[in-house]
Design a protein around this motif. Structure first.
Motif, PDB file in Angstrom:
ATOM      1  N   SER A  49     -26.103  34.544 -17.943  1.00  0.00           N
ATOM      2  CA  SER A  49     -26.273  35.962 -18.254  1.00  0.00           C
ATOM      3  C   SER A  49     -27.752  36.358 -18.207  1.00  0.00           C
ATOM      4  N   ALA A  50     -28.626  35.483 -18.676  1.00  0.00           N
ATOM      5  CA  ALA A  50     -30.059  35.786 -18.728  1.00  0.00           C
ATOM      6  C   ALA A  50     -30.748  35.610 -17.376  1.00  0.00           C
ATOM      7  N   PHE A  51     -30.362  34.561 -16.618  1.00  0.00           N
ATOM      8  CA  PHE A  51     -31.113  34.199 -15.411  1.00  0.00           C
ATOM      9  C   PHE A  51     -30.295  34.242 -14.128  1.00  0.00           C
ATOM     10  N   GLY A  52     -28.979  34.412 -14.219  1.00  0.00           N
ATOM     11  CA  GLY A  52     -28.131  34.321 -13.034  1.00  0.00           C
ATOM     12  C   GLY A  52     -27.815  32.870 -12.725  1.00  0.00           C
ATOM     13  N   GLU A  53     -26.878  32.652 -11.796  1.00  0.00           N
ATOM     14  CA  GLU A  53     -26.486  31.278 -11.430  1.00  0.00           C
ATOM     15  C   GLU A  53     -27.665  30.497 -10.844  1.00  0.00           C
ATOM     16  N   SER A  54     -28.376  31.099  -9.866  1.00  0.00           N
ATOM     17  CA  SER A  54     -29.468  30.362  -9.226  1.00  0.00           C
ATOM     18  C   SER A  54     -30.645  30.163 -10.179  1.00  0.00           C
ATOM     19  N   GLY A  55     -30.918  31.158 -11.029  1.00  0.00           N
ATOM     20  CA  GLY A  55     -31.994  31.003 -12.008  1.00  0.00           C
ATOM     21  C   GLY A  55     -31.691  29.905 -13.010  1.00  0.00           C
ATOM     22  N   THR A  56     -30.420  29.790 -13.416  1.00  0.00           N
ATOM     23  CA  THR A  56     -30.023  28.727 -14.338  1.00  0.00           C
ATOM     24  C   THR A  56     -30.169  27.367 -13.675  1.00  0.00           C
ATOM     25  N   ALA A  57     -29.752  27.275 -12.407  1.00  0.00           N
ATOM     26  CA  ALA A  57     -29.898  26.013 -11.670  1.00  0.00           C
ATOM     27  C   ALA A  57     -31.372  25.645 -11.546  1.00  0.00           C
ATOM     28  N   GLU A  58     -32.223  26.616 -11.277  1.00  0.00           N
ATOM     29  CA  GLU A  58     -33.655  26.361 -11.154  1.00  0.00           C
ATOM     30  C   GLU A  58     -34.242  25.907 -12.491  1.00  0.00           C
ATOM     31  N   LEU A  59     -33.820  26.531 -13.581  1.00  0.00           N
ATOM     32  CA  LEU A  59     -34.287  26.133 -14.905  1.00  0.00           C
ATOM     33  C   LEU A  59     -33.913  24.677 -15.185  1.00  0.00           C
ATOM     34  N   VAL A  60     -32.667  24.309 -14.914  1.00  0.00           N
ATOM     35  CA  VAL A  60     -32.208  22.932 -15.145  1.00  0.00           C
ATOM     36  C   VAL A  60     -33.005  21.956 -14.278  1.00  0.00           C
ATOM     37  N   PHE A  61     -33.261  22.327 -13.011  1.00  0.00           N
ATOM     38  CA  PHE A  61     -34.031  21.463 -12.128  1.00  0.00           C
ATOM     39  C   PHE A  61     -35.449  21.265 -12.657  1.00  0.00           C
ATOM     40  N   LEU A  62     -36.082  22.327 -13.114  1.00  0.00           N
ATOM     41  CA  LEU A  62     -37.440  22.208 -13.644  1.00  0.00           C
ATOM     42  C   LEU A  62     -37.490  21.305 -14.871  1.00  0.00           C
ATOM     43  N   ILE A  63     -36.486  21.431 -15.741  1.00  0.00           N
ATOM     44  CA  ILE A  63     -36.418  20.578 -16.932  1.00  0.00           C
ATOM     45  C   ILE A  63     -36.260  19.117 -16.513  1.00  0.00           C
ATOM     46  N   ALA A  64     -35.377  18.853 -15.539  1.00  0.00           N
ATOM     47  CA  ALA A  64     -35.154  17.488 -15.063  1.00  0.00           C
ATOM     48  C   ALA A  64     -36.406  16.926 -14.391  1.00  0.00           C
ATOM     49  N   GLN A  65     -37.081  17.748 -13.601  1.00  0.00           N
ATOM     50  CA  GLN A  65     -38.296  17.297 -12.917  1.00  0.00           C
ATOM     51  C   GLN A  65     -39.384  16.955 -13.937  1.00  0.00           C
ATOM     52  N   TYR A  66     -39.557  17.788 -14.932  1.00  0.00           N
ATOM     53  CA  TYR A  66     -40.551  17.517 -15.965  1.00  0.00           C
ATOM     54  C   TYR A  66     -40.202  16.222 -16.697  1.00  0.00           C
ATOM     55  N   ALA A  67     -38.926  16.024 -17.002  1.00  0.00           N
ATOM     56  CA  ALA A  67     -38.506  14.806 -17.697  1.00  0.00           C
ATOM     57  C   ALA A  67     -38.789  13.570 -16.848  1.00  0.00           C
ATOM     58  N   ALA A  68     -38.530  13.651 -15.541  1.00  0.00           N
ATOM     59  CA  ALA A  68     -38.772  12.510 -14.655  1.00  0.00           C
ATOM     60  C   ALA A  68     -40.259  12.178 -14.598  1.00  0.00           C
ATOM     61  N   ILE A  69     -41.105  13.184 -14.486  1.00  0.00           N
ATOM     62  CA  ILE A  69     -42.546  12.943 -14.438  1.00  0.00           C
ATOM     63  C   ILE A  69     -43.018  12.359 -15.768  1.00  0.00           C
ATOM     64  N   SER A  70     -42.487  12.863 -16.871  1.00  0.00           N
ATOM     65  CA  SER A  70     -42.857  12.331 -18.185  1.00  0.00           C
ATOM     66  C   SER A  70     -42.472  10.861 -18.307  1.00  0.00           C
ATOM     67  N   MET A  71     -41.314  10.494 -17.780  1.00  0.00           N
ATOM     68  CA  MET A  71     -40.889   9.088 -17.827  1.00  0.00           C
ATOM     69  C   MET A  71     -41.843   8.203 -17.035  1.00  0.00           C
ATOM     70  N   VAL A  72     -42.265   8.674 -15.864  1.00  0.00           N
ATOM     71  CA  VAL A  72     -43.200   7.892 -15.056  1.00  0.00           C
ATOM     72  C   VAL A  72     -44.504   7.693 -15.817  1.00  0.00           C
ATOM     73  N   LEU A  73     -45.020   8.761 -16.405  1.00  0.00           N
ATOM     74  CA  LEU A  73     -46.273   8.653 -17.163  1.00  0.00           C
ATOM     75  C   LEU A  73     -46.119   7.718 -18.349  1.00  0.00           C
ATOM     76  N   ASN A  74     -44.976   7.770 -19.022  1.00  0.00           N
ATOM     77  CA  ASN A  74     -44.729   6.871 -20.145  1.00  0.00           C
ATOM     78  C   ASN A  74     -44.591   5.431 -19.688  1.00  0.00           C
ATOM     79  N   ALA A  75     -43.942   5.214 -18.545  1.00  0.00           N
ATOM     80  CA  ALA A  75     -43.730   3.855 -18.042  1.00  0.00           C
ATOM     81  C   ALA A  75     -45.051   3.161 -17.755  1.00  0.00           C
ATOM     82  N   TYR A  76     -46.025   3.908 -17.261  1.00  0.00           N
ATOM     83  CA  TYR A  76     -47.303   3.322 -16.913  1.00  0.00           C
ATOM     84  C   TYR A  76     -48.381   3.623 -17.944  1.00  0.00           C
TER      85      TYR A  76
END
Length: 194
Positions: A158-185
């Motif tokens: 309702s707030a962002f539309g279908e594509s905006g919601t998908a983009e939000l989820v992708f950004l959250i996942a991408q940030y989490a993946a980068i954070s994991m890499v930084l934590n791993a090393y």
């Protein structure tokens, strides 16, 4: 893309950039790739030996989540321009800008100090707009490793539309993946981090 270059040898740069501005995020606003290459006169067109580094995390579930306490590998691969000669990769570097300066960026983009302090403390500040509150709740729920409840998903659409919601989820996942890499090393904070 096609380009005619002058006769003779020369050094060239090709830049591809993508910029975005959306009302629900001041982060991940740009991506840029730069290739520098030498070229000379050739009897016929030739594809440039451009390379791109790709990654695909291992051990994530269908929602791009890692099991808490698990190790997530992040294999890198080099993708080459089809039909080009095999250029040699001499090094791979991962660079992120402003990763540890989110508080400063938040203030610079106009979030009040009280809102920033609440976010840093892991709380949802009451001053957030409806859209900001929905984005916060989606990020908090996904980062906790829990599925999105149907009502929260519908609020996001309702707030962002279908594509905006998908983009939000992708950004959250991408940030989490980068954070994991930084934590791993155990990547240290940069000298200018606050």
């Amino acid at each position: 893309m096609h380009a005619d270059l002058p006769d003779g040898r020369g050094t060239y740069s090709l830049t591809a950039s993508l910029r975005r501005q959306v009302p629900y995020s001041a982060l991940s606003t740009g991506v840029e790739s730069v290739w520098t290459f030498r070229s000379g006169t050739t009897p016929e067109e030739q594809p440039l030996p451009l390379m791109a580094v790709r990654y695909s995390p291992e051990g994530l579930d269908d929602s791009n989540r890692a099991e808490p306490g698990s190790v997530t590998r992040l294999p890198l691969r080099i993708e080459r321009n089809p039909g080009s000669t095999k250029a040699k990769a001499t090094s791979v570097r991962l660079k992120m800008s402003e990763l540890y300066s989110h508080s400063r960026i938040a203030v610079e983009t106009g979030l009040p100090d009280g809102v920033v302090a609440g976010l840093v403390a892991g709380q949802r500040p009451p001053e957030l707009t409806r859209e900001e509150s929905v984005a916060h709740d989606v990020a908090a729920r996904l980062n906790a490793g829990a599925p999105l409840p149907g009502a929260l998903y519908r609020s996001a659409v309702s707030a962002f539309g279908e594509s905006g919601t998908a983009e939000l989820v992708f950004l959250i996942a991408q940030y989490a993946a980068i954070s994991m890499v930084l934590n791993a090393y155990d990547v240290p904070l940069p000298p200018d981090a606050e």
